[in-house]
Design a protein around this motif. Structure first.
Motif, PDB file in Angstrom:
ATOM      1  N   LYS A 625      36.993  -5.561   7.542  1.00 37.62           N
ATOM      2  CA  LYS A 625      38.297  -6.119   7.185  1.00 37.62           C
ATOM      3  C   LYS A 625      38.180  -7.148   6.061  1.00 37.62           C
ATOM      4  N   ILE A 626      37.122  -7.956   6.093  1.00 30.38           N
ATOM      5  CA  ILE A 626      36.944  -9.002   5.085  1.00 30.38           C
ATOM      6  C   ILE A 626      36.525  -8.415   3.738  1.00 30.38           C
ATOM      7  N   GLU A 627      35.597  -7.465   3.742  1.00 27.17           N
ATOM      8  CA  GLU A 627      35.036  -6.971   2.485  1.00 27.17           C
ATOM      9  C   GLU A 627      35.901  -5.904   1.812  1.00 27.17           C
ATOM     10  N   ALA A 628      36.758  -5.239   2.574  1.00 26.26           N
ATOM     11  CA  ALA A 628      37.542  -4.122   2.038  1.00 26.26           C
ATOM     12  C   ALA A 628      38.401  -4.471   0.818  1.00 26.26           C
ATOM     13  N   PRO A 629      39.139  -5.587   0.813  1.00 24.28           N
ATOM     14  CA  PRO A 629      40.020  -5.850  -0.335  1.00 24.28           C
ATOM     15  C   PRO A 629      39.294  -5.948  -1.681  1.00 24.28           C
ATOM     16  N   TYR A 630      38.019  -6.259  -1.635  1.00 27.06           N
ATOM     17  CA  TYR A 630      37.263  -6.421  -2.882  1.00 27.06           C
ATOM     18  C   TYR A 630      36.885  -5.078  -3.500  1.00 27.06           C
ATOM     19  N   HIS A 631      36.758  -4.042  -2.686  1.00 19.01           N
ATOM     20  CA  HIS A 631      36.313  -2.744  -3.189  1.00 19.01           C
ATOM     21  C   HIS A 631      37.250  -2.183  -4.245  1.00 19.01           C
ATOM     22  N   GLU A 632      38.553  -2.336  -4.027  1.00 22.22           N
ATOM     23  CA  GLU A 632      39.513  -1.809  -4.999  1.00 22.22           C
ATOM     24  C   GLU A 632      39.389  -2.519  -6.339  1.00 22.22           C
ATOM     25  N   LEU A 633      38.993  -3.775  -6.322  1.00 23.81           N
ATOM     26  CA  LEU A 633      38.845  -4.562  -7.549  1.00 23.81           C
ATOM     27  C   LEU A 633      37.549  -4.230  -8.277  1.00 23.81           C
ATOM     28  N   GLU A 634      36.506  -3.921  -7.498  1.00 16.29           N
ATOM     29  CA  GLU A 634      35.160  -3.714  -8.059  1.00 16.29           C
ATOM     30  C   GLU A 634      35.006  -2.259  -8.497  1.00 16.29           C
ATOM     31  N   ASN A 635      35.673  -1.904  -9.601  1.00 12.43           N
ATOM     32  CA  ASN A 635      35.742  -0.496 -10.015  1.00 12.43           C
ATOM     33  C   ASN A 635      34.467   0.015 -10.663  1.00 12.43           C
ATOM     34  N   ALA A 636      33.472  -0.844 -10.883  1.00 13.36           N
ATOM     35  CA  ALA A 636      32.179  -0.392 -11.403  1.00 13.36           C
ATOM     36  C   ALA A 636      31.203  -0.087 -10.279  1.00 13.36           C
ATOM     37  N   GLY A 637      31.596  -0.403  -9.040  1.00 15.85           N
ATOM     38  CA  GLY A 637      30.724  -0.112  -7.911  1.00 15.85           C
ATOM     39  C   GLY A 637      30.741  -1.209  -6.870  1.00 15.85           C
ATOM     40  N   HIS A 638      30.549  -0.807  -5.612  1.00 19.93           N
ATOM     41  CA  HIS A 638      30.586  -1.706  -4.465  1.00 19.93           C
ATOM     42  C   HIS A 638      29.928  -0.984  -3.298  1.00 19.93           C
ATOM     43  N   ILE A 639      29.612  -1.707  -2.243  1.00 19.22           N
ATOM     44  CA  ILE A 639      29.077  -1.070  -1.035  1.00 19.22           C
ATOM     45  C   ILE A 639      29.382  -1.953   0.169  1.00 19.22           C
ATOM     46  N   PHE A 640      29.721  -1.309   1.273  1.00 24.69           N
ATOM     47  CA  PHE A 640      29.894  -1.961   2.575  1.00 24.69           C
ATOM     48  C   PHE A 640      28.751  -1.484   3.461  1.00 24.69           C
ATOM     49  N   TYR A 641      28.060  -2.397   4.102  1.00 24.35           N
ATOM     50  CA  TYR A 641      27.001  -1.953   5.008  1.00 24.35           C
ATOM     51  C   TYR A 641      27.039  -2.772   6.284  1.00 24.35           C
ATOM     52  N   VAL A 642      26.536  -2.171   7.346  1.00 21.28           N
ATOM     53  CA  VAL A 642      26.435  -2.876   8.628  1.00 21.28           C
ATOM     54  C   VAL A 642      25.009  -2.755   9.145  1.00 21.28           C
ATOM     55  N   GLU A 643      24.608  -3.746   9.914  1.00 23.72           N
ATOM     56  CA  GLU A 643      23.298  -3.751  10.563  1.00 23.72           C
ATOM     57  C   GLU A 643      23.492  -3.430  12.045  1.00 23.72           C
ATOM     58  N   LEU A 644      22.947  -2.294  12.477  1.00 26.58           N
ATOM     59  CA  LEU A 644      23.036  -1.925  13.887  1.00 26.58           C
ATOM     60  C   LEU A 644      21.830  -2.468  14.646  1.00 26.58           C
ATOM     61  N   ASP A 645      22.030  -2.725  15.908  1.00 25.59           N
ATOM     62  CA  ASP A 645      20.963  -3.280  16.733  1.00 25.59           C
ATOM     63  C   ASP A 645      20.154  -2.150  17.365  1.00 25.59           C
ATOM     64  N   GLY A 646      18.863  -2.087  17.039  1.00 26.92           N
ATOM     65  CA  GLY A 646      17.972  -1.145  17.698  1.00 26.92           C
ATOM     66  C   GLY A 646      18.039   0.269  17.158  1.00 26.92           C
ATOM     67  N   ASP A 647      17.721   1.206  18.036  1.00 29.66           N
ATOM     68  CA  ASP A 647      17.556   2.614  17.666  1.00 29.66           C
ATOM     69  C   ASP A 647      18.907   3.319  17.647  1.00 29.66           C
ATOM     70  N   ALA A 648      19.282   3.833  16.469  1.00 30.76           N
ATOM     71  CA  ALA A 648      20.544   4.573  16.349  1.00 30.76           C
ATOM     72  C   ALA A 648      20.315   6.076  16.415  1.00 30.76           C
ATOM     73  N   THR A 649      19.061   6.499  16.552  1.00 31.23           N
ATOM     74  CA  THR A 649      18.714   7.916  16.447  1.00 31.23           C
ATOM     75  C   THR A 649      19.537   8.802  17.366  1.00 31.23           C
TER      76      THR A 649
END
Length: 736
Positions: A625-649
């Motif tokens: 929710k916090i990072e989303a509004p910036y993506h539309e502005l950053e037209n040269a590139g952007h990325i949202f990432y999350v850190e998961l806890d432990g094994d996601a396999t």
């Protein structure tokens, strides 16, 4: 009368005769002399010369000459000796830097790029060339204004070492062009592809060869669409093999249309049904081997003088044909199985293009492949997810029944680079890329005004400084663009053979000039979180007021860059900078100038672009929710990432939930991080929390695979100190 003096680094300052007096007195004191009048007379004589700007070396030569004429010849000798010692000291820094490379000392110079091994002979040569080139650029190729702003820690020129080569940053390869027509690279040429194995090899060669002509990443914008025809060619070839074995004409079997290419047992099948399934089985096996080979090659074939693997990316997900689905299924299956001894492939960065009506909803044709993509991501980090449903990624020309609809799909590459809008033609990613980019240090600007008591005055002072930085950075990018325009087509034999949009008709000795207009010039920024803390006391993840200001700042920057694009009629864009080598450079110098300030300069790094700080604990949804509004502005590139806890396999649902948040909050591009351990000796991997000894070979030479910015690195030991500090501070994001 002299009014200005040019220093060794090219900066021009006001001439100050008192500095000459002080230097002479210092030399006199070594000889127990203190003739201030003599020193002042020499300084006044030099000041009286009829020149506007004098070189500092010339001033020192004149001081030596005047001292030799005076009664203080011993003072002249001391002055000369002092001058030589200063020159040696300056040279000593260069010597120590070079010896650090020679002795493979781990520091922020040798670990500037985690994808480059600076310990190999080729790596050493590249670092020697890189550091020497940067000095040449600063001395000879950038303006005085740019030099001043770099030295003041306001801006950073990315890939400055490649500046003299006139090379461009990156390219989205029109792979269909060389698959259908063949190409020449170096002293050999390639014929058009006729089968899937050849097509996969050409895809590798294309990116490897062009990588040697550019300083950034290489990408294929529609991997599924481009390779799909060669699945059918391969099937036809398998039918032709059966014709030779059986001695019969099976031409009527060549044109069969399939809903899918699925390997099945032949038990119980007879006649032509058995022959067709055999051909399909063989085709699927060959496609799988081709994809396996493609991944293996992209992780082992080196470019750039044999020093690093190609910084490669592939986009796929929206081809709904049976052949395109076969390509996607097998690239995903190969990735899931891993390379070598089951290692996670670092390259290519794989990017799933998520699209409603195509692959996102359960009723969509490619939904099963989307599920597979999430399963693979849960184990192998890739693919990342590009949201074609984001409002700013939608193209009105995209039609579901258009066989070349990929032309109207955004593609991305590397850490986050996005090239789509074009002032000189239709919006498109194919055959285009970034020309160069530079980054503004938001935090420095905020630190310089943070002690202004009144909040409104403080913020306005920040904006004033930001506007000037944007202006200087835009001018620097324009200067580099003008320099790049003077390059000749023959300097980039494959890139400018039609791979770069509009280059096919130029002659070998023609300058690139207007050919480059389709590229982008990107202005990036770093440290929005620390900037907001300096201006308001809190970052945007913890304060609605700070979030509002953060959006206002980046919106202001975007509007100013758009104005510059109109003024210069060029594709200027705003980048959410992926700071790797830069992550600690700005911070170190700002700490020296302003001291250690809590949550601003007390760490070794600044937070990348508009991200919530890595150390801030929050839920996945809050971060989205916090990072989303910036993506539309950053037209040269952007990325949202999350850190998961432990094994996601074994939990691909958590990947799908993250993509759902991207869809919900209009995020453009995202990825998921989780735990993946690797034995550096045998390649064994698992996701155990405590991984100190390999259960297969017994080695204790183990490490963790992690995403450094938008790409993976096989060992975090190769990261620079600032990024390692950032990794230690990363916290996981809660599901709720």
């Amino acid at each position: 009368m002299i009014t200005n003096i040019r220093k060794r680094d090219g900066r021009i300052e006001n001439f100050d005769k008192q500095k000459i007096v002080n230097a002479i007195i210092k030399a006199m004191n070594h000889n127990f002399v203190n003739d201030v009048k003599c020193a002042e007379t020499i300084a006044e004589k030099i000041e009286g010369l009829n020149v506007d700007v004098i070189e500092i070396e010339e001033v020192q030569n004149l001081v030596e000459a005047e001292l030799m004429k005076s009664q203080y010849k011993n003072v002249a000798k001391d002055y000369i000796l002092y001058r030589e010692k200063r020159n040696i000291a300056r040279g000593r820094k260069t010597y120590e830097m070079y010896m650090g490379i020679v002795n493979t000392i781990a520091n922020d110079i040798t670990k500037e790029n985690a994808n480059m091994n600076a310990e190999t002979p080729a790596g050493m040569m590249m670092k020697f060339a890189s550091e020497t080139s940067k000095a040449f650029v600063m001395d000879m190729l950038v303006s005085q204004q740019t030099r001043d702003y770099i030295k003041s820690n306001y801006i950073h020129i990315h890939d400055a070492d490649y500046y003299p080569t006139k090379s461009l940053t990156c390219l989205q390869h029109p792979l269909d062009m060389i698959l259908e027509n063949g190409f020449r690279a170096g002293h050999g040429s390639s014929r058009p592809a006729k089968r899937i194995e050849t097509a996969a090899i050409i895809a590798c060669i294309s990116m490897e060869s062009v990588q040697n002509e550019m300083h950034g990443g290489q990408a294929i914008p529609a991997f599924d669409f481009y390779l799909a025809p060669y699945v059918k060619y391969t099937y036809v070839e398998e039918i032709e093999k059966l014709e030779k074995i059986e001695g019969k004409d099976f031409s009527h079997l060549k044109d069969i249309s399939f809903d899918d290419y699925i390997e099945k047992p032949l038990d119980g099948l007879t006649g032509e049904e058995r022959l067709v399934q055999h051909a399909v089985n063989q085709t699927v096996n060959r496609v799988h081997q081709a994809m396996e080979s493609f991944i293996h090659n992209m992780n082992t074939i080196h470019s750039r003088g044999g020093n690093q693997v190609v910084f490669s990316s592939i986009n796929y997900g929206t081809d709904t044909s049976a052949e395109g689905r076969c390509i996607m299924r097998e690239i995903l299956n190969s990735t899931y199985r891993g390379v070598g001894n089951g290692e996670t492939p670092i390259f290519p960065i794989q990017i799933w293009k998520k699209k409603r009506g195509v692959n996102y909803l359960p009723e969509d044709r490619n939904y099963d492949l989307y599920q597979l993509a999430c399963k693979v991501t849960a184990k192998r980090f890739f693919p990342n997810f590009l949201n074609l449903d984001a409002t700013y990624n939608q193209d009105p020309l995209w039609k579901a029944d258009d066989p070349k609809r990929y032309i109207h799909e955004v593609a991305t590459m590397g850490c986050r680079t996005r090239v789509y809008g074009n002032r000189f033609g239709e919006s498109c990613s194919i055959g285009r890329g970034n020309l160069s980019f530079s980054t503004i240090n938001f935090v420095r600007l905020a630190l310089e005004v943070m002690n202004i008591p009144d909040m409104e005055e403080r913020i306005q002072a920040f904006y004033k400084k930001l506007d000037k930085c944007i202006e200087v950075t835009a001018d620097q990018l324009y200067d580099r663009y003008c320099f790049q325009r003077t390059a000749l087509k023959k300097q980039f034999p494959l890139l400018m053979s039609g791979m770069w949009f509009g280059s096919e008709n130029a002659g070998p000795n023609d300058k690139l000039e207007d050919i480059l207009k389709s590229g982008t010039l990107s202005i990036g920024f770093i440290g929005l979180a620390e900037t907001l803390i300096a201006l308001t006391g809190k970052h945007h993840g913890e304060s609605e007021e700070s979030q509002k200001l953060g959006i206002e700042i980046v919106t202001h920057m975007k509007k100013r860059i758009d104005q510059i694009a109109d003024e210069k009629n060029l594709n200027y864009t705003l980048l959410a900078t992926p700071a790797e080598g830069l992550s600690g450079k700005f911070t170190k110098r700002d700490r020296e100038a302003f001291g250690e300030i809590e949550n601003i300069t007390d760490k070794e790094y600044y937070t990348n672009s508009s991200h919530v700080p890595v150390w801030y604990k929050c839920s996945v949804e809050h971060k989205a929710k916090i990072e989303a509004p910036y993506h539309e502005l950053e037209n040269a590139g952007h990325i949202f990432y999350v850190e998961l806890d432990g094994d996601a396999t074994h939990n691909p649902d958590c990947i799908m939930q993250t993509v759902d948040l991207m869809d919900k909050y209009n995020l453009g591009y995202g990825s998921v991080n989780h735990t993946r351990n690797r034995c550096l000796d045998c390649g064994f991997e698992n996701s155990d929390a405590d991984f100190e000894k390999c259960p297969v070979c017994g080695s204790e030479n183990v490490d963790v695979i992690q995403r450094i910015t938008g790409y993976l690195v096989g060992s975090v030991k190769s990261w620079n100190s600032a990024k390692q500090a950032e990794l230690r501070d990363r916290v996981t994001h809660d599901a709720k």
